[in-house]
Design a protein around this motif. Structure first.
Motif, PDB file in Angstrom:
ATOM      1  N   ILE A 291      17.786   8.999  37.908  1.00 46.31           N
ATOM      2  CA  ILE A 291      16.903   7.951  38.398  1.00 46.31           C
ATOM      3  C   ILE A 291      15.685   7.819  37.501  1.00 46.31           C
ATOM      4  O   ILE A 291      15.306   6.712  37.078  1.00 46.31           O
ATOM      5  N   SER A 292      15.054   8.954  37.189  1.00 49.63           N
ATOM      6  CA  SER A 292      13.874   8.920  36.313  1.00 49.63           C
ATOM      7  C   SER A 292      14.229   8.399  34.937  1.00 49.63           C
ATOM      8  O   SER A 292      13.528   7.541  34.368  1.00 49.63           O
ATOM      9  N   SER A 295      15.117   4.662  35.101  1.00 46.23           N
ATOM     10  CA  SER A 295      13.931   3.850  35.377  1.00 46.23           C
ATOM     11  C   SER A 295      13.089   3.688  34.113  1.00 46.23           C
ATOM     12  O   SER A 295      12.577   2.591  33.817  1.00 46.23           O
ATOM     13  N   VAL A 298      14.924   1.297  31.789  1.00 46.31           N
ATOM     14  CA  VAL A 298      14.740  -0.101  32.192  1.00 46.31           C
ATOM     15  C   VAL A 298      13.371  -0.596  31.761  1.00 46.31           C
ATOM     16  O   VAL A 298      13.222  -1.722  31.257  1.00 46.31           O
ATOM     17  N   SER A 299      12.346   0.263  31.933  1.00 42.23           N
ATOM     18  CA  SER A 299      10.995  -0.129  31.528  1.00 42.23           C
ATOM     19  C   SER A 299      10.916  -0.339  30.021  1.00 42.23           C
ATOM     20  O   SER A 299      10.277  -1.282  29.531  1.00 42.23           O
ATOM     21  N   ARG A 302      12.665  -3.636  28.894  1.00 47.32           N
ATOM     22  CA  ARG A 302      12.252  -4.787  29.693  1.00 47.32           C
ATOM     23  C   ARG A 302      12.314  -6.094  28.884  1.00 47.32           C
ATOM     24  O   ARG A 302      12.850  -7.107  29.344  1.00 47.32           O
ATOM     25  N   TYR A 400      20.053   2.252  41.816  1.00 50.89           N
ATOM     26  CA  TYR A 400      18.721   1.720  42.114  1.00 50.89           C
ATOM     27  C   TYR A 400      18.007   1.217  40.851  1.00 50.89           C
ATOM     28  O   TYR A 400      17.568   0.051  40.823  1.00 50.89           O
ATOM     29  N   PRO A 401      17.856   2.039  39.793  1.00 47.88           N
ATOM     30  CA  PRO A 401      17.191   1.503  38.594  1.00 47.88           C
ATOM     31  C   PRO A 401      17.965   0.344  37.963  1.00 47.88           C
ATOM     32  O   PRO A 401      17.361  -0.585  37.400  1.00 47.88           O
ATOM     33  N   ARG A 404      17.017  -2.644  39.923  1.00 47.53           N
ATOM     34  CA  ARG A 404      15.662  -3.076  39.576  1.00 47.53           C
ATOM     35  C   ARG A 404      15.646  -3.880  38.275  1.00 47.53           C
ATOM     36  O   ARG A 404      14.828  -4.789  38.094  1.00 47.53           O
TER      37      ARG A 404
END
Length: 417
Positions: A291-292, A295, A298-299, A302, A400-401, A404
Motif C-alpha cells: 500500500i505504501s 501510493s 501513484v504520487s 501523477r 486501494y492505491p 486512487r
C-alpha cells in the motif's frame, strides 16, 4: 485485448524503470524480501508440522491397534467373532485382548500403567512390537508364566532391567476368607520396548492367559484388536462395523485409533492452525507494505497518469496498469518464496543433520526427545494455500492505491507540474 496488453506493458515498464526514487526502490525491495521470507517460512513450518504429525502417528501405531471392538462385559466365544471379522476385506488381522488400568511397583517406585494382555502370535500381525524391542525377546516372554514387557519410559522410572521382578496390582477385587483385596501378582520383566512415543511411559504387555487369570475371567476376552489394510481410512470400516448384525446383537462398541487418540491429534491440529495464522500475519504485514509503495508510486507518476488520461486512457485501464505493476512484484516474491520454501521442506532433515555434524551438537537431544531429527513432509495443498493467500492479500492491498490513481484529474495534475 490491445488495451489489456497496453496496461500490462506500461505497468511492467514502470516496474523496470531506473528513474525510481531511491527510497521507493528500497521500499520495493523490502516488500519483496519480506513477503518472500514469509512465504518460505510458512511452507517450511507447515511441512515440519506435517512431519511431526505423521511421525507421531506412525510411532503410536507401532503398539496400538487400528480398531478396538469391546463390550460392557467380557466377550464369549470370541474365536467365532474373530472369524466373522476376518471376512471383511479391509481387516487383515484380529487379536484378543484383556487388560486395563493397573499399578506396577518396584522396590522404590509405584506407577500407573495400561496393562495389555495379548496373544503374542496374533499380536505380531497387529502391532510392530517384535521390531521395537530393545531388550529381551518375545519367545522367552511367551514361554515365561507371568512375564511382562515394559515401555522404556516405565522401565527407566521403575529402575528395573530384564530378569528383575515387579508387582502388578489390578483394580478388580478378589474375595478371600480374609476379606476383599485387589488382585496382586509378581511379574518378571522379560523385555523392554521403545516406540519413541508416549506409549513408552504408559503401556506394558503380559500374556493373554496371565491377564485372564489376573482379571478372573476364563475363556473370555474384554476386546478384540483389529488391524486394517489402510490405517488412514478406518472410518469406512467403522461405518460398516456399526451396521454389522452380529456386533449389534452382542451390543459391542467400536473405537478407531483416531478416537482413542483424539485429544493428542486435535491438539496437534490446533497447533498447526495457530502457527499457520501467525505466519500468515507475516505475509500480511509484508503485503501491507505494498500500500505504501504503490501510493508513493501513484504520487510519483501523477503527471504521467494525467498525460495518459488526456490521451484517452480510461480509468479502468489505469487501474489495471497499477494492478499489473503491484502484482508483478508480488509474483516475484511468490515464485522465489515458494522455490526456497519447497527446497528447504524437501531437504530440511539432511540440512539439519549436516549442521549437527558440522558443529557437533544436537538440535533435538536423543536423551531427551523421542524424535531426534526434524521431520518434514511437504504437502502440495499447503503450497496451494500459500499461493492463493499471497495473491488474495496482494490484490486487496494493491486495489486501494490503484483505485486512487483512477481519481486523478488530468487538468489539476498538469496545472501544477
Amino acid at each position: 485485448m490491445a488495451i489489456v496488453l497496453l496496461s500490462a506493458w506500461i505497468g511492467l515498464r514502470y516496474q523496470r524503470s531506473k528513474n525510481q526514487q531511491g527510497f521507493l526502490s528500497l521500499l520495493s525491495w523490502v516488500s519483496l524480501l519480506g513477503m518472500m521470507l514469509g512465504i518460505a517460512a510458512l511452507i517450511v513450518v507447515l511441512s515440519v508440522m506435517n512431519g511431526f504429525q505423521s511421525e507421531i502417528k506412525q510411532r503410536i501405531l507401532f503398539v496400538i491397534p487400528h480398531v478396538i471392538i469391546s463390550g460392557d462385559k467380557p466377550i464369549d466365544d470370541y474365536p467365532a467373532l474373530k472369524q466373522h471379522l476376518l471376512q471383511y476385506d479391509e481387516i487383515t488381522a484380529v487379536s484378543p485382548w484383556v487388560g486395563g488400568d493397573a499399578m506396577i511397583a518396584s522396590s522404590n517406585q509405584l506407577l500407573a500403567v495400561t496393562l495389555n494382555g495379548i496373544n503374542i502370535d496374533a499380536e505380531k500381525r497387529i502391532t510392530n512390537l517384535p521390531n521395537i524391542l530393545t531388550a529381551g525377546n518375545l519367545q522367552a516372554f511367551n514361554d515365561q508364566p507371568f512375564g511382562i514387557i515394559l515401555g522404556s519410559g516405565l522401565a527407566y522410572q521403575l529402575g528395573v532391567q530384564v530378569g528383575q521382578k515387579i508387582t502388578v496390582t489390578f483394580p478388580k477385587m478378589l474375595v478371600t476368607p480374609f476379606g476383599i483385596k485387589p488382585r496382586t501378582k509378581q511379574f518378571v520383566v522379560m523385555g523392554v520396548f521403545e516406540a519413541g512415543a508416549d506409549v513408552d511411559a504408559t503401556d506394558a504387555f503380559i500374556r493373554l492367559s496371565d491377564a485372564q487369570k489376573l482379571s478372573g475371567i476364563k475363556g473370555q476376552v474384554e476386546a478384540l484388536r483389529v488391524n486394517t489394510q489402510d490405517i488412514f481410512d478406518v472410518n469406512t470400516l467403522y461405518r460398516s462395523l456399526q451396521k454389522d448384525p452380529l456386533i449389534q446383537d452382542r451390543q459391542l462398541s467400536i473405537a478407531t485409533w483416531e478416537m482413542s487418540r483424539s485429544e493428542l491429534f486435535s491438539a496437534i491440529k490446533m497447533e498447526k492452525v495457530m502457527v499457520m495464522l501467525m505466519l500468515t500475519l507475516i505475509i500480511a504485514v509484508a503485503a501491507f507494505n505494498l500500500i505504501s509503495m504503490m501510493s508513493m508510486m501513484v504520487s510519483q507518476k501523477r503527471n504521467d497518469i494525467a498525460v495518459l488520461r488526456m490521451m484517452g486512457m480510461q480509468p479502468f485501464t489505469v487501474l489495471r496498469l497499477f494492478l499489473v505493476q503491484g502484482l508483478s512484484l508480488a509474483m516475484i516474491s511468490l515464485v522465489f518464496g515458494c522455490f526456497i520454501g519447497v527446497f528447504l521442506a524437501w531437504y530440511l532433515a539432511d540440512l539439519i543433520a549436516a549442521i549437527e555434524q558440522l558443529f557437533g551438537f544436537y538440535i533435538f537431544d536423543p536423551n531427551v526427545f523421542y524424535i531426534t531429527g526434524l521431520p518434514s513432509e511437504l504437502q502440495w495443498n499447503d503450497v496451494l494455500y500459500v499461493i492463493v493467500l499471497t495473491l488474495v492479500l496482494s490484490t486487496l492491498f494493491i486495489l486501494y492505491p490503484a483505485y486512487r490513481a483512477t481519481k486523478i484529474k488530468p487538468i489539476e495534475a498538469l496545472q501544477y507540474q
